[in-house]
Design a protein around this motif. Structure first.
Motif, short mmCIF file in Angstrom:
data_model
loop_
_atom_site.label_atom_id
_atom_site.label_comp_id
_atom_site.label_asym_id
_atom_site.label_seq_id
_atom_site.Cartn_x
_atom_site.Cartn_y
_atom_site.Cartn_z
N ARG A 292 23.81 -6.60 66.71
CA ARG A 292 24.23 -7.93 67.13
C ARG A 292 24.63 -7.95 68.61
N VAL A 293 24.60 -9.12 69.24
CA VAL A 293 24.98 -9.25 70.65
C VAL A 293 25.94 -10.42 70.81
N GLY A 294 26.67 -10.44 71.93
CA GLY A 294 27.43 -11.64 72.30
C GLY A 294 28.85 -11.69 71.80
N GLY A 329 25.65 -8.96 83.07
CA GLY A 329 26.02 -10.37 83.11
C GLY A 329 25.36 -11.23 82.05
N ASP A 330 24.51 -10.62 81.20
CA ASP A 330 23.78 -11.40 80.21
C ASP A 330 24.60 -11.65 78.95
N GLU A 331 24.21 -12.68 78.24
CA GLU A 331 24.69 -12.95 76.88
C GLU A 331 26.21 -12.81 76.73
N ALA A 332 26.94 -13.34 77.71
CA ALA A 332 28.41 -13.25 77.64
C ALA A 332 28.93 -14.43 76.80
N GLY A 360 21.65 -8.74 88.83
CA GLY A 360 22.13 -9.06 87.49
C GLY A 360 21.12 -9.89 86.72
N TRP A 361 21.32 -9.98 85.40
CA TRP A 361 20.49 -10.86 84.57
C TRP A 361 20.73 -12.31 85.01
N HIS A 362 19.81 -13.22 84.64
CA HIS A 362 19.80 -14.53 85.28
C HIS A 362 21.07 -15.36 85.05
N PHE A 377 15.24 -12.71 85.90
CA PHE A 377 15.00 -13.80 84.96
C PHE A 377 14.35 -13.26 83.69
N TRP A 378 15.02 -13.48 82.56
CA TRP A 378 14.48 -12.94 81.30
C TRP A 378 14.17 -14.05 80.29
N GLY A 379 14.19 -15.30 80.77
CA GLY A 379 14.02 -16.43 79.85
C GLY A 379 12.56 -16.68 79.48
N SER A 405 6.92 -9.91 79.12
CA SER A 405 7.14 -8.59 79.70
C SER A 405 8.09 -7.70 78.90
N TYR A 406 8.65 -8.21 77.79
CA TYR A 406 9.57 -7.37 77.01
C TYR A 406 8.78 -6.36 76.18
N LEU A 407 8.89 -5.10 76.57
CA LEU A 407 8.11 -4.07 75.89
C LEU A 407 8.66 -3.74 74.51
N ASP A 408 9.85 -4.26 74.19
CA ASP A 408 10.37 -3.99 72.84
C ASP A 408 9.92 -5.04 71.83
N MET A 409 9.17 -6.06 72.27
CA MET A 409 8.64 -7.01 71.29
C MET A 409 7.43 -6.37 70.59
N LYS A 410 7.30 -6.70 69.31
CA LYS A 410 6.16 -6.17 68.55
C LYS A 410 4.85 -6.70 69.13
N GLY A 418 10.23 -2.15 67.06
CA GLY A 418 10.23 -3.30 67.95
C GLY A 418 10.92 -4.49 67.31
N LEU A 419 11.15 -5.51 68.12
CA LEU A 419 11.78 -6.75 67.67
C LEU A 419 10.78 -7.89 67.85
N ALA A 420 11.15 -9.09 67.41
CA ALA A 420 10.19 -10.19 67.48
C ALA A 420 10.80 -11.50 67.96
N TRP A 421 12.06 -11.46 68.44
CA TRP A 421 12.73 -12.74 68.72
C TRP A 421 12.05 -13.55 69.83
N ALA A 422 11.34 -12.87 70.74
CA ALA A 422 10.65 -13.63 71.80
C ALA A 422 9.16 -13.78 71.49
N SER A 456 16.17 -0.56 73.48
CA SER A 456 15.88 0.57 72.58
C SER A 456 16.58 0.52 71.23
N GLU A 457 16.86 -0.71 70.75
CA GLU A 457 17.46 -0.81 69.42
C GLU A 457 16.66 -0.02 68.38
N THR A 458 15.33 -0.10 68.46
CA THR A 458 14.49 0.53 67.43
C THR A 458 13.80 1.81 67.91
C1 TNX Z 1 18.40 -9.50 74.67
S1 TNX Z 1 17.51 -9.84 77.33
C2 TNX Z 1 19.24 -8.71 75.43
C3 TNX Z 1 19.51 -7.34 74.99
C4 TNX Z 1 18.76 -6.97 73.75
C5 TNX Z 1 17.38 -7.57 73.81
C6 TNX Z 1 16.50 -7.16 72.67
C7 TNX Z 1 18.95 -9.46 77.66
C8 TNX Z 1 19.33 -9.60 79.03
N1 TNX Z 1 19.74 -9.05 76.65
O1 TNX Z 1 20.89 -7.18 74.79
O2 TNX Z 1 18.68 -5.59 73.67
O3 TNX Z 1 17.50 -8.96 73.82
O4 TNX Z 1 15.20 -7.60 72.86
#
Ligand code: TNX
Length: 519
Positions: A292-294, A329-332, A360-362, A377-379, A405-410, A418-422, A456-458
């Motif tokens: 989980r994040v955030g 700075g992301d997902e605060a 920093g992240w966007h 920018f990761w949006g 560009s997210y290499l952890d996406m399936k 890998g993950l699939a949220w994006a 690298s979650e997975t």
């Molecule tokens: C979002 S993108 C995150 C990371 C997670 C990633 C998994 C970003 C700046 N934060 O905390 O590891 O998704 O894809």
């Protein structure tokens, strides 16, 4: 000689692989064309007739600052050919000459190949290194072998004039969710530098673990780097300062700059487990190894928060020769907006205080203090008012759109790990976008470059890294290096398919994407 843009178009339209069958005897191996290079070269003019044949008598010539790159070239070519390939000051004809001279762009180079010899010229050693990566790809895949192969070693004749589109071409590896040993990181550096990637961003802290020794806060790694701090209770570990300095050197030898990241004010659970004073109530949270994040935040109103941030930034800056220091700075989501701005107003200038460019992240773009920063920018959006505002105030942007560009996406529904949220990202999706046009409210002049993050979650080990990074990282490398005029899916696809045998020889377990005809 200045080759025109026409040359690019002309050349990319040529067949990439030409098979010639000689009457009677066994069919000849497909010859490699001058343009069969990943990432695509800026300008190429093939010469008719013979190229350069490498023999046991070939020498490599270089002097001064060109010597280390010449040695790298010799070391790359000796195992497969079995040739001595001495590096000498003056070799006359039959030489591969590495020359430093004025007049080439940073990281750019010129490569002239003819029957009498090869000349690789650049202004900086970084340009020679880029040229060496090109040269290696112009030899048959067997050049990757660790033992001598009996065959002809011929480079195609002609001239390449090459230079990067963007100064920043990055990859990111997350050491926090699963720690990756220095040997695995070196292996990744070896592979990514072959595609002219020149920055490796290391995500060194997160909710699960803390992966870099900080002397003034030793419990960060004693607790946060302990066994079992990886996702799911896996692994653990951290980099000592010597490990880190050694990685910085190793990367620099391959013209890769290390970009360290400490993520704040969110993603700090591991730091708070080690130092409960970093929470507002002073109570240590429980260690977390879920995904989980955030949920975590530094206590923005406490002075100790800024002593912590300053100590970490100072120690990190001291051992980082590169210009950038990434403060996350992301997902605060657990830091109220006003507190987030208060935090950035104090912390972004600390990066400057220790001589680094804040990165920093966007989300940091919301802070007026991000004016001179680099914003990642990761949006998935195609506009970003906050990034546009920061850019107008002087910020520059690195593009890491999650859905490209997210290499952890399936790759697809069936990808293991890998993950699939994006979304799913097959090779073509990773390739088919233009960094200059991704954000319609950000001008191309503000785009510093591109980066492919690998969370690298997975991911447990190099096998997992290889599978998700390759071949997609090469798509991002081409977007960062090659001119837009050379952007062409069918060309990219053919060059990638031809690269497969090299990865096989290198032991890189890449994804056999069904979009590619692997040879
Ligand atoms: C979002 S993108 C995150 C990371 C997670 C990633 C998994 C970003 C700046 N934060 O905390 O590891 O998704 O894809």
């Amino acid at each position: 000689m200045r080759l025109t843009r026409l040359a690019v178009v002309l050349v990319t339209a040529l067949p990439l692989v030409t098979a010639t069958a000689s009457a009677g005897g066994p069919p000849k191996r497909p010859a490699i064309a001058l343009t069969d290079v990943l990432p695509a070269v800026a300008e190429a003019s093939p010469a008719p007739g013979d190229g350069f044949r490498l023999t046991s008598g070939t020498v490599i010539t270089a002097s001064g600052a060109a010597l280390p790159v010449a040695t790298q070239l010799a070391e790359a070519l000796r195992p497969g050919t079995g040739f001595p390939l001495p590096v000498v000051a003056d070799g006359g004809a039959r030489a591969i000459a590495l020359v430093l001279e004025p007049g080439h762009p940073d990281e750019g180079y010129r490569l002239d190949i003819g029957p009498a010899g090869v000349a690789l010229r650049a202004t900086l050693p970084a340009g020679l290194f880029a040229g060496v990566q090109t040269l290696r790809q112009l030899l048959p895949p067997e050049i990757e072998s660790t033992s001598p192969q009996r065959r002809r070693w011929v480079l195609p004749g002609g001239t390449i004039v090459d230079r990067p589109r963007y100064a920043y071409r990055g990859a990111m590896l997350d050491l926090a969710r699963h720690f990756h040993e220095p040997a695995e990181i070196r292996r990744y550096i070896d592979q990514l530098s072959r595609f002219k990637i020149n920055h490796l961003h290391l995500h060194l802290s997160d909710d699960q673990g803390w992966r870099i020794r900080i002397d003034s806060w030793p419990r960060l790694t004693e607790v946060g780097g302990a066994p079992g701090t990886g996702v799911g209770g896996d692994g653990g570990g951290f980099l000592t300062k010597d490990d880190y300095r050694e990685l910085v050197r190793y990367a620099a030898d391959r013209f890769v700059t290390i970009v360290p990241e400490i993520d704040m004010p969110g993603h700090v659970n591991a730091a708070q487990v080690a130092y409960p004073e970093l929470t507002c109530d002073g109570v240590a949270p429980r260690p977390r190894t879920d995904m989980r994040v955030g949920y975590s935040s530094l206590c923005v109103s406490a002075d100790v928060t800024y002593r912590f941030a300053e100590d970490v930034i100072r120690e990190l800056a001291e051992m980082t020769p590169g210009p950038y220091l990434h403060i996350g700075g992301d997902e605060a989501m657990s830091t109220p907006h006003g507190s987030y701005l208060t935090f950035q107003k104090r912390v972004l200038p600390l990066v400057r205080k220790y001589g680094k460019i804040p990165y920093g992240w966007h989300e940091i773009a919301q802070s007026p203090s991000a004016a001179g920063a680099v914003i990642q920018f990761w949006g998935r959006e195609r506009t970003s008012p906050s990034v546009a505002t920061a850019v107008a105030a002087g910020a520059r942007v690195v593009l890491s759109p999650a859905n490209r560009s997210y290499l952890d996406m399936k790759y697809d529904m069936l990808t293991p790990g890998g993950l699939a949220w994006a979304g799913y990202i097959e090779v073509r999706t990773a390739y088919d976008w233009d960094p200059a046009r991704l954000l319609s409210d950000v001008p191309e002049s503000a785009v510093l470059g591109v980066e492919a993050p690998l969370w690298s979650e997975t991911l447990r080990d190099s096998t997992d890294i290889d599978f998700l990074a390759f071949p997609r990282l090469v798509a991002i490398a081409e977007l960062g290096w090659s001119p837009r005029a050379a952007h062409d899916w069918s060309s990219f696809r053919a060059r990638l398919g031809a690269y497969g045998p090299r990865w096989i020889r290198d032991g890189v377990g890449f994804h056999r994407s069904p979009q590619i005809n692997w040879s």
